[in-house]
Design an enzyme around this catalytic site. Sequence first.
Site, PDB file in Angstrom:
ATOM      1  N   GLY A 248       1.876   2.921  -2.679  1.00 51.59           N
ATOM      2  CA  GLY A 248       1.578   3.802  -3.803  1.00 51.59           C
ATOM      3  C   GLY A 248       2.410   3.489  -5.030  1.00 51.59           C
ATOM      4  N   LYS A 249       2.739   2.210  -5.196  1.00 49.11           N
ATOM      5  CA  LYS A 249       3.560   1.790  -6.343  1.00 49.11           C
ATOM      6  C   LYS A 249       2.892   2.098  -7.670  1.00 49.11           C
ATOM      7  CE  LYS A 249       3.544  -2.360  -4.658  1.00 49.11           C
ATOM      8  NZ  LYS A 249       2.989  -2.098  -3.321  1.00 49.11           N
TER       9      LYS A 249
ATOM     10  N   ARG B  89       3.714 -29.383  -6.849  1.00 46.60           N
ATOM     11  CA  ARG B  89       3.734 -29.878  -8.233  1.00 46.60           C
ATOM     12  C   ARG B  89       2.421 -30.550  -8.642  1.00 46.60           C
ATOM     13  NH1 ARG B  89       8.986 -33.268  -7.164  1.00 46.60           N
ATOM     14  NH2 ARG B  89       7.686 -33.572  -5.337  1.00 46.60           N
TER      15      ARG B  89
ATOM     16  N   LYS C 131      -9.398  -1.527   7.346  1.00 45.88           N
ATOM     17  CA  LYS C 131      -8.664  -0.379   7.878  1.00 45.88           C
ATOM     18  C   LYS C 131      -7.203  -0.779   8.081  1.00 45.88           C
ATOM     19  CE  LYS C 131     -10.608   2.138  11.081  1.00 45.88           C
ATOM     20  NZ  LYS C 131     -11.089   2.626  12.401  1.00 45.88           N
TER      21      LYS C 131
ATOM     22  N   LYS D  90       0.998   4.490  -8.587  1.00 44.78           N
ATOM     23  CA  LYS D  90       1.092   5.892  -9.009  1.00 44.78           C
ATOM     24  C   LYS D  90       2.433   6.172  -9.674  1.00 44.78           C
ATOM     25  CE  LYS D  90       0.702  10.590  -7.215  1.00 44.78           C
ATOM     26  NZ  LYS D  90       0.499  11.408  -6.005  1.00 44.78           N
TER      27      LYS D  90
ATOM     28  N   HIS E 134      -4.399  -1.239  -6.222  1.00 41.95           N
ATOM     29  CA  HIS E 134      -4.112   0.187  -6.173  1.00 41.95           C
ATOM     30  C   HIS E 134      -5.016   0.910  -7.158  1.00 41.95           C
ATOM     31  CE1 HIS E 134      -1.195  -1.471  -9.158  1.00 41.95           C
ATOM     32  NE2 HIS E 134      -1.660  -0.468  -9.873  1.00 41.95           N
TER      33      HIS E 134
ATOM     34  N   GLY F 287     -10.841  -3.458   1.676  1.00 50.69           N
ATOM     35  CA  GLY F 287     -11.587  -2.438   2.394  1.00 50.69           C
ATOM     36  C   GLY F 287     -11.243  -2.377   3.872  1.00 50.69           C
TER      37      GLY F 287
ATOM     38  N   THR G 150      -8.225  -3.657  -2.035  1.00 53.67           N
ATOM     39  CA  THR G 150      -8.734  -5.001  -2.300  1.00 53.67           C
ATOM     40  C   THR G 150      -9.731  -5.452  -1.249  1.00 53.67           C
ATOM     41  OG1 THR G 150      -6.723  -5.629  -3.466  1.00 53.67           O
ATOM     42  CG2 THR G 150      -8.062  -7.421  -2.607  1.00 53.67           C
TER      43      THR G 150
ATOM     44  N   ASP H  97       0.819  -1.221   0.000  1.00 52.94           N
ATOM     45  CA  ASP H  97       0.000   0.000   0.000  1.00 52.94           C
ATOM     46  C   ASP H  97       0.849   1.266   0.000  1.00 52.94           C
ATOM     47  OD1 ASP H  97      -2.399  -1.618   0.332  1.00 52.94           O
ATOM     48  OD2 ASP H  97      -1.783  -1.839   2.427  1.00 52.94           O
TER      49      ASP H  97
END
Length: 433
Positions: free
Chosen positions: A14-15, A148, A310, A17, A40, A308, A306, A12
């Site tokens: 901000g990748k 496998r 907190k 962006k 994101h 919601g 994904t 989380d």
Amino acid sequence: MVNVVLGSQWGDEGKGKLVDLLVSKYDIVARSAGGNNAGHTIVVGGIKYDFHMLPSGLVNPNCQNLIGNGVVIHVPSFFGELEQLEAKGLRDARGRLFISSRAHLVFDFHQRTDKLRELELSGKSKDGKNIGTTGKGIGPTYSTKASRSGLRVHHLVSEQPEAWAEFETKYRRLLETRQQRYGPFEHDAEEELARYRRYREELRPFVVDSVVFMHNAIQQKKKILVEGANALMLDIDFGTYPYVTSSSTGIGGVLTGLGIPPRCIDEIYGVVKAYTTRVGEGPFPTEQLNEAGDKLQTIGAEYGVTTGRKRRCGWLDLVVLKYSTLINGFTSLNITKLDVLDTFKEIKVGISYSLNGKKLDLFPEDLLVLSKVDVEYVTLPGWDEDITKISRYEDLPENAKSYLKFIEDFVGVPVEWVGTGPGRESMLHKEVS
């Protein structure tokens, strides 16, 4: 040229962006690990696009996008996400999106057993805590991959005459082993098989040999950006195990998840939130269960895309960032959500851990140790100024620049980008040598 964007904390950061900012310079954006258990949001032209499994390079009409062999794919979710993006006006996505034939498939029963396994683990743990799974079936799919017994994309789309019969047999065997392990649970195998049989033709145009795809692109000197999922502290080997995801989320996972050698990697960009958050259970040394934590959560709108859920909030932990930097080899940093700190008079930064008065050398692997550490903080002055309208790094308040300089000096990696708001235009660039 292959450059990589990786999360440095617990996700989380901000990748997406940063990927969105950079993507216009690249020919290909690739995902190398994870599934639809991360997410994101990218805002383009006032429209919000939510990404979970698909590469966010799809927002660039000139960019090809690859889901690598290290990713696990729930086919209904793949098409559902694609259709949602198309409904928001994303055009020509189907001709620019490719899936590795070696990627493993997530089935509905994987998702069911994910939740059963979570209940089992929480019942056995002394404190009743969960691992914090998203329930998307990611862990069970990686488990069947490691044993496998999993099914891959090429098993589904193969045009060999005996392919479907073999797929069906392996599917039933896999389901049977899951039911033996967890006891009988309700699952409509015939419906899921019928659904996947319909998907065969629809999925086939997306499927490529990703090794050939990547190496052809490298030989043609294409510019490739790898979009990391999750973050290092959720890595199966280097994260806060067992409160981690089931894949390799660091630089090692990029190599194995795309089938490329280390010498192909040029730049590695570490994305760092200006404070620290995590979702789910597990030790969190700099967590603030107080007014400061509540303020970070409220101003930062810290809810998972994904799930919601907190997010837990705390001060920036430079022990974590230094550890992440050692493993990933970051060449520059993107500090995100700096604006969330605008109204703090003082800002604390964690710089070391100690246990029973003895300073620890590095981030500990033992959670019994991690849960007991004392954090040494440095208190830095805030800037008490709205930075969301600032368009140049040079115009940031001096105390904000001092905060960033402190981070740079501590980890020995330059800060190249600074996020000052949610929009794609709210990213300041600083020249690095």
